[in-house]
Design a protein around this motif. Structure first.
Motif, PDB file in Angstrom:
ATOM      1  N   GLU A 248      18.592   3.263  -9.794  1.00 14.84           N
ATOM      2  CA  GLU A 248      19.225   2.477 -10.851  1.00 14.84           C
ATOM      3  C   GLU A 248      20.207   3.366 -11.580  1.00 14.84           C
ATOM      4  N   HIS A 249      21.401   2.817 -11.779  1.00 24.14           N
ATOM      5  CA  HIS A 249      22.469   3.589 -12.403  1.00 24.14           C
ATOM      6  C   HIS A 249      22.034   4.075 -13.792  1.00 24.14           C
ATOM      7  N   GLY A 250      22.209   5.370 -14.041  1.00 25.57           N
ATOM      8  CA  GLY A 250      21.875   5.935 -15.353  1.00 25.57           C
ATOM      9  C   GLY A 250      20.402   6.266 -15.536  1.00 25.57           C
ATOM     10  N   GLN A 251      19.601   5.976 -14.527  1.00 27.04           N
ATOM     11  CA  GLN A 251      18.167   6.230 -14.629  1.00 27.04           C
ATOM     12  C   GLN A 251      17.767   7.397 -13.723  1.00 27.04           C
ATOM     13  N   PRO A 252      16.704   8.129 -14.162  1.00 25.44           N
ATOM     14  CA  PRO A 252      16.236   9.235 -13.313  1.00 25.44           C
ATOM     15  C   PRO A 252      15.599   8.714 -12.021  1.00 25.44           C
ATOM     16  N   LEU A 253      15.612   9.572 -11.010  1.00 23.57           N
ATOM     17  CA  LEU A 253      15.047   9.201  -9.711  1.00 23.57           C
ATOM     18  C   LEU A 253      13.531   9.368  -9.757  1.00 23.57           C
ATOM     19  N   VAL A 254      12.823   8.273 -10.019  1.00 21.20           N
ATOM     20  CA  VAL A 254      11.352   8.333 -10.065  1.00 21.20           C
ATOM     21  C   VAL A 254      10.769   7.347  -9.076  1.00 21.20           C
ATOM     22  N   PHE A 255       9.582   7.669  -8.589  1.00 20.10           N
ATOM     23  CA  PHE A 255       8.869   6.761  -7.676  1.00 20.10           C
ATOM     24  C   PHE A 255       7.380   7.043  -7.805  1.00 20.10           C
ATOM     25  N   GLY A 256       6.592   6.354  -6.982  1.00 19.53           N
ATOM     26  CA  GLY A 256       5.141   6.501  -7.066  1.00 19.53           C
ATOM     27  C   GLY A 256       4.528   5.305  -7.783  1.00 19.53           C
ATOM     28  N   ALA A 257       3.245   5.110  -7.551  1.00 21.86           N
ATOM     29  CA  ALA A 257       2.547   3.929  -8.063  1.00 21.86           C
ATOM     30  C   ALA A 257       2.697   3.819  -9.578  1.00 21.86           C
ATOM     31  N   ASN A 258       2.686   4.950 -10.245  1.00 26.45           N
ATOM     32  CA  ASN A 258       2.805   4.927 -11.718  1.00 26.45           C
ATOM     33  C   ASN A 258       4.074   5.629 -12.179  1.00 26.45           C
ATOM     34  N   LYS A 259       5.072   5.617 -11.273  1.00 27.90           N
ATOM     35  CA  LYS A 259       6.344   6.296 -11.555  1.00 27.90           C
ATOM     36  C   LYS A 259       6.069   7.758 -11.961  1.00 27.90           C
ATOM     37  N   GLU A 260       5.091   8.335 -11.342  1.00 27.36           N
ATOM     38  CA  GLU A 260       4.696   9.678 -11.738  1.00 27.36           C
ATOM     39  C   GLU A 260       5.454  10.759 -10.982  1.00 27.36           C
ATOM     40  N   LYS A 261       6.206  10.349  -9.944  1.00 30.30           N
ATOM     41  CA  LYS A 261       6.930  11.358  -9.176  1.00 30.30           C
ATOM     42  C   LYS A 261       8.441  11.251  -9.429  1.00 30.30           C
ATOM     43  N   GLY A 262       9.078  12.374  -9.344  1.00 23.66           N
ATOM     44  CA  GLY A 262      10.523  12.368  -9.584  1.00 23.66           C
ATOM     45  C   GLY A 262      11.235  13.316  -8.639  1.00 23.66           C
ATOM     46  N   ILE A 263      12.552  13.188  -8.566  1.00 23.49           N
ATOM     47  CA  ILE A 263      13.339  14.065  -7.694  1.00 23.49           C
ATOM     48  C   ILE A 263      14.295  14.893  -8.544  1.00 23.49           C
ATOM     49  N   LYS A 264      14.292  16.164  -8.254  1.00 22.22           N
ATOM     50  CA  LYS A 264      15.059  17.136  -9.000  1.00 22.22           C
ATOM     51  C   LYS A 264      16.049  17.790  -8.047  1.00 22.22           C
ATOM     52  N   LEU A 265      17.217  18.087  -8.549  1.00 22.43           N
ATOM     53  CA  LEU A 265      18.213  18.765  -7.722  1.00 22.43           C
ATOM     54  C   LEU A 265      18.211  20.252  -8.063  1.00 22.43           C
ATOM     55  N   ASP A 266      18.028  21.053  -7.037  1.00 25.89           N
ATOM     56  CA  ASP A 266      18.102  22.494  -7.240  1.00 25.89           C
ATOM     57  C   ASP A 266      19.246  22.974  -6.349  1.00 25.89           C
ATOM     58  N   GLY A 267      20.440  23.069  -6.947  1.00 24.79           N
ATOM     59  CA  GLY A 267      21.625  23.301  -6.110  1.00 24.79           C
ATOM     60  C   GLY A 267      21.814  22.077  -5.243  1.00 24.79           C
TER      61      GLY A 267
ATOM     62  N   SER B 146       0.815  -1.217   0.000  1.00 35.32           N
ATOM     63  CA  SER B 146       0.000   0.000   0.000  1.00 35.32           C
ATOM     64  C   SER B 146       0.849   1.269   0.000  1.00 35.32           C
ATOM     65  N   SER B 147       2.028   1.232   0.580  1.00 38.78           N
ATOM     66  CA  SER B 147       2.818   2.461   0.717  1.00 38.78           C
ATOM     67  C   SER B 147       4.157   2.417  -0.005  1.00 38.78           C
ATOM     68  N   LYS B 148       4.615   1.217  -0.339  1.00 36.51           N
ATOM     69  CA  LYS B 148       5.970   1.031  -0.864  1.00 36.51           C
ATOM     70  C   LYS B 148       6.291   1.960  -2.038  1.00 36.51           C
ATOM     71  N   ALA B 149       5.381   2.032  -2.998  1.00 39.91           N
ATOM     72  CA  ALA B 149       5.672   2.793  -4.219  1.00 39.91           C
ATOM     73  C   ALA B 149       5.916   4.268  -3.922  1.00 39.91           C
ATOM     74  N   ASN B 150       5.213   4.789  -2.916  1.00 41.40           N
ATOM     75  CA  ASN B 150       5.364   6.211  -2.615  1.00 41.40           C
ATOM     76  C   ASN B 150       6.472   6.516  -1.628  1.00 41.40           C
ATOM     77  N   GLU B 151       6.835   5.522  -0.847  1.00 44.63           N
ATOM     78  CA  GLU B 151       7.810   5.762   0.214  1.00 44.63           C
ATOM     79  C   GLU B 151       9.214   5.285  -0.134  1.00 44.63           C
ATOM     80  N   SER B 152       9.302   4.368  -1.100  1.00 40.27           N
ATOM     81  CA  SER B 152      10.613   3.800  -1.437  1.00 40.27           C
ATOM     82  C   SER B 152      11.036   4.251  -2.828  1.00 40.27           C
ATOM     83  N   LEU B 153      12.292   4.633  -2.918  1.00 34.41           N
ATOM     84  CA  LEU B 153      12.820   5.102  -4.194  1.00 34.41           C
ATOM     85  C   LEU B 153      13.888   4.114  -4.640  1.00 34.41           C
TER      86      LEU B 153
END
Lengths: 623, 345
Positions: free
Chosen positions: B235-254, B225-232
């Motif tokens: 994978e090497h070379g891949q963007p940092l995405v998570f969420g049930a449908n991989k709809e969320k991502g992490i961006k670096l701002d500085g 129930s929570s894994k997809a949203n809480e666990s990231l």
């Protein structure tokens, strides 16, 4: 000018100065030079725990005592014939040990107002100018000034020039004892070969000191000590920790086992690490761990892998290693644990000597945890004794504790070094496959000595698990069964007891087989007991000396020997430790003689003590 | 005496070959069972003869592990498995050495040895079973327990600040840092294989559930129930995405991390792309350690955070010894004789 040469039998010199004055170097150079002449010798370095205690102060005094003789000698001597005092503090600290009529060679520059104050002399008192040294022969010279003068053409600072003062003194003593200086010149060339200025200045100061003796008319007598009448053969000079390191290397060569040293620096054991680290060409692996516990744990891991694990430390380190020692005992794997004892308890007296870890070695672990204990009695004896420790560890699959001490570790003596061919073989046998009829490897199946097989990782078919939990007899599986635990405790004890069948019987070092007093010793008291007993035998007393190398288990005939004397005296540099074990095991009413001052027992003290125990001189005493 | 490694046999090993006849005695439902199963699945695939594995453990529930693995093993003393394994690997570089340890064993009583093993970079695999509790001693807080935790020894709540194990490993200059969980067998198997493949010290933290004394400590990361949203999952070379449908991502701002929703105008191209060799970004990843109960917390990363190539201790030791042997023949008699000898006739 007429010079006379006087032949002496026995000389005790102490070089004393500030810990920055280079007295240890001066002492070792004079020792090596003496050794090459074939005199017997014994040394006792004595230095402060601080690397550089405040200059000129009493705690900052560093000393090196050397005795050399045309007789066989076993101690560095009770009192001094010659005291070299580089400053007031060095004189004050050591004067009480100087014989009446002894010589004092003083650096007068070290007796200025500042040095006198630092040495706590009252204002206006200067011992080399007042009457207080009457009865001694004081040879005063401004070593500082003369060294600076000798080096006046050198482009170096005064501070650097002053560092060569010890060479001036050494040169002067070389003159006094009619020595050739080749070995020291060679040593300086090797040490400072790449720094021509320092090399030249040291050589110059050395020669200046020699020439000062030679040309000054004040000194009319040179002294000579003849070669000692010792056993024929080839000799070298050796220090205890060095002999110990060599013993380990020899055991490695003769057993085919790689030595793995897991250790953490601690005084006075660190020199073993330094020496073994130099000898990597023998395949030795040294590992300076993050702490004492990691040192022994890594050694256990290496032994598990088929190396000979060794760990070296001093008393506080043994305390830290106790749990891991218990594991090694439980695993029943070979391991040598070296304890170069120092004054305790706690941090205690790190640079002073004591024999106070015997009870810790015997009993200092949780549970019933018997571990064999072996000790060395002199610097060179470390070689043979540690070789035995390795042999027992490997042949009996057990950790072995090896006890040395600070006095042995830093002391030097002539050593009739062995040839590698004469060293006893150490038998190593890894189990390489299942035996006939074996369907599963049984790690705790034992042979007639109760020794289990050594099956190392990488051996197909012998995969097995061992650990610190109590294990079932034979299979080694974890077992909490009450009968099994009792059985295993008894087996582990019996296994160590059985080592007595594989070590030599105890012999007497000297004296009659039956008599009034047996002096029973272990470790570094060897020299003083030997000397005291020898002299009492000459006087006709009924006294004998036995010295233990094997402390656990004891040699199988020890009880018999103890019962042959009216009194057993056990001198120890502790508050009575061996005596407790002897009384416990043999029900003998032994007497103790205990000195707990961080310094060795003297012959005079011990002779006095033995005399009190033996009522009369008997006609039957052997001479 | 070195034993030579036998060439890999042609027989195929199976998980069963790695099981022993000893009854597994962890509590029913313990996360350790899954970890044991995954290790037994992975080891046969590594192409190493069974006798060349050595598993060293310390003390704690997890440290019973060697008894259940039919390889060479040692169940040692509390905290010292890392030090024992260091000596074993120095003696026997040919072995595949695994350390099984827990949060108390490796971070409390054995913390010192852990960091020193990592900086020395022995080629061993550390499997840190982190259950954030002392299980074997029946429920005291551990050095990874969260603040305010109520346990038998902290009835008023723990006032200890916990370790962040991966940040600690980074601080010790570990060359391989990864995290996995008992409840994700596939991921755990991959991480075990990657740990083995790394030439150097591998530090793998495994979130392990202690269903008796700390049940559910990681469920927010592990439960469907929570894994997809809480666990990231990194994978090497891949963007940092998570969420049930991989709809969320992490961006670096500085140096700041921003969670963006890819369904709300953000593109994958803006996201942080994971690079296992990036030391600085790995430090940031290890600091993604928010309390999942907090609002706006970041997800917890799993996977390989960092991998670097640095010579191993045992390789350098071997080289140094070889060099010394090449330079100077080992002659025992010469050593014993020394440089200054005199003869007495």
């Amino acid at each position: 000018m007429e010079r006379k040469q006087e032949v002496l039998q026995d000389v005790v010199i102490k070089f004393a100065g500030d810990s920055g004055d280079g007295m240890q170097l001066t002492g070792t150079q004079f020792t090596n030079n003496t050794a090459l002449l074939g005199s017997d010798l014994s040394t006792f370095p004595d230095f402060p725990a601080e690397i550089r205690a405040p200059q000129g102060t009493l705690p900052g005094v560093s000393g090196y005592q050397l005795r050399f003789s045309s007789d066989s000698i076993y101690t560095p001597g009770d009192s001094l014939d010659v005291l070299v005092a580089m400053n007031a503090a060095a004189l004050k600290t050591n004067l009480k040990n100087l014989k009446k009529g002894g010589k004092i060679i003083v650096n007068t520059d070290g007796f200025d107002t500042k040095n006198l104050r630092l040495a706590n002399y009252p204002d206006g008192v200067n011992p080399i100018e007042d009457e207080s040294l009457q009865g001694y022969e004081v040879i005063g010279m401004d070593i500082t000034k003369m060294t600076r003068e000798a080096l006046k053409d050198y482009q170096m600072g005064t501070k650097e020039k002053d560092r060569a003062k010890n060479m001036f003194v050494l040169g002067f003593l070389y003159w006094m004892y009619g020595r050739d200086m080749n070995n020291t010149e060679k040593f300086l060339e090797e040490k400072f070969g790449r720094k021509p200025d320092i090399l030249e200045s040291n050589l110059k100061a050395l020669r200046a000191g020699y020439n000062y003796g030679d040309t000054t008319e004040t000194f009319t007598t040179q002294y000579k000590v003849e070669k000692a009448k010792i056993e024929a053969g080839s000799y070298r000079s050796i220090m205890g920790n060095q002999a110990l390191a060599y013993g380990l290397i020899a055991a490695s060569v003769k057993s085919g086992l790689t030595i793995f040293l897991g250790t953490y620096p601690i005084t006075p054991a660190s020199d073993i690490l330094h020496e073994l680290s130099k000898q990597k060409n023998f395949g030795i692996k040294t590992f300076q761990a993050e702490d004492e516990i990691a040192g022994i744990s890594a050694a256990i891991g290496a032994s598990y892998g088929g190396h000979l694990g060794v760990t070296t430390t001093s008393g506080p380190g043994i305390a830290l290693k106790s749990e891991a020692m218990g594991l090694a005992m439980m695993l029943e794997i070979p391991l040598v644990i070296v304890d170069v004892q120092r004054g305790g308890p706690s941090t205690g007296l790190p640079t002073k000597t004591e024999q106070s870890d015997l009870l810790q070695a015997y009993y200092g672990r949780n549970g019933e945890s018997p571990i064999p204990v072996i000790s060395a009695s002199t610097p060179s004896d470390c070689f043979e004794a540690v070789y035995e420790a390795v042999r027992i560890a490997v042949e009996h699959m057990t950790p072995v504790i090896f006890l040395s001490d600070g006095y042995i570790a830093n002391g030097a003596e002539p050593w009739k070094y062995p040839s590698s061919n004469d060293l006893r073989t150490i038998h190593v046998s890894y189990k390489t496959e299942l035996g006939h009829g074996e369907t599963k490897f049984q790690p705790y199946q034992r042979d007639e000595n109760l020794v289990r097989p050594w099956a190392i990782p990488g051996t197909a078919g012998l995969e097995h698990r061992i650990g610190g939990l109590e294990k079932e007899n034979i299979t080694g599986n974890v077992s909490y069964d009450p009968e099994n635990h009792q059985l295993m405790v008894k087996i582990r004890q019996e296994k160590v007891d059985k080592i007595a069948l594989n070590i030599p019987e105890q012999t007497l070092d000297n004296g009659p087989e039956k008599g009034d007093v047996l002096v029973l010793g272990w470790g570094s008291t060897y020299g003083v007991i030997k000397t005291a007993v020898e002299s009492l035998l000459k006087e006709g007393y009924s006294v004998a000396h036995a010295h233990l190398r094997y402390l656990r288990p004891f040699p199988r005939n020890l009880g018999e020997i103890l019962r042959n004397y009216k009194t057993v005296l056990i001198p120890e540099i502790n508050n009575g430790q061996l005596i407790k074990i002897i009384r416990d095991q043999y029900l003998v009413d032994a007497k103790g003689y205990n000195k707990i001052m961080g310094i060795p027992i003297t012959k005079t003290e011990l002779v006095e003590e033995i005399k009190q125990l033996t009522s009369s001189r008997t006609a039957t005493a052997s001479i | 005496m070195e034993t030579t490694t036998a060439p890999a046999p042609n027989i195929t090993l199976t998980p069963k070959d790695f099981a022993t006849d000893q009854e597994v005695r962890w509590c029913p439902g313990c996360g350790d069972y899954s970890i044991l199963a995954q290790v037994q699945k992975v080891m046969p695939t590594l192409g190493i003869p069974r006798e060349n594995f050595a598993i060293i453990s310390g003390i704690g529930c997890s440290s019973r592990f060697p008894y259940y693995m039919n390889v060479f093993g040692m169940h040692s003393i509390h905290g010292r498995a890392t030090a024992i394994a260091s000596g074993l690997k120095a003696a026997r570089p040919d072995l595949s050495v695994w350390i099984v340890t827990g949060d108390g064993d490796s971070l409390s009583i054995g913390g010192n040895h852990t960091i020193h093993l990592l900086r020395r970079n022995f080629d061993v695999n550390i499997l840190l079973f982190n259950n954030q509790i002392y299980g074997l001693t029946k429920g005291q807080y551990s050095p990874t327990s969260e603040e305010n935790k109520i346990t038998k020894s902290t009835p008023y709540g723990s006032i200890d600040h916990p370790f962040n194990p991966l940040a600690l490993a980074m601080g010790a200059d570990a060359t391989f840092i990864a995290r996995s969980m008992d409840r994700d067998p596939k991921h755990l198997q991959t991480m075990l294989s990657r740990s083995h493949a790394h030439h150097g010290a591998s530090f793998l933290e495994i979130y392990q559930n202690c269903n008796i004394f700390n049940d559910g400590a990681f469920e927010v990361f592990t439960e469907k129930s929570s894994k997809a949203n809480e666990s990231l999952f990194l994978e090497h070379g891949q963007p940092l995405v998570f969420g049930a449908n991989k709809e969320k991502g992490i961006k670096l701002d500085g140096f700041n991390l921003i969670v963006v929703n890819l369904n709300e105008g953000h593109s994958v191209d803006e996201l942080w792309v994971h690079d296992e060799s990036d030391l600085y970004k790995a430090q940031i990843l290890t600091r993604m350690f928010d309390d999942p109960k907090l609002e706006h917390h970041l997800p917890r990363p799993f996977g390989v955070f960092y991998q670097a190539i640095r010579p191993t201790y045992e390789d350098m030791l071997t080289q140094q010894i070889q060099h010394a042997k090449d330079k100077k023949v080992a002659d025992l008699d010469k050593l014993l004789r020394g440089n200054e000898v005199w003869n007495i006739a």
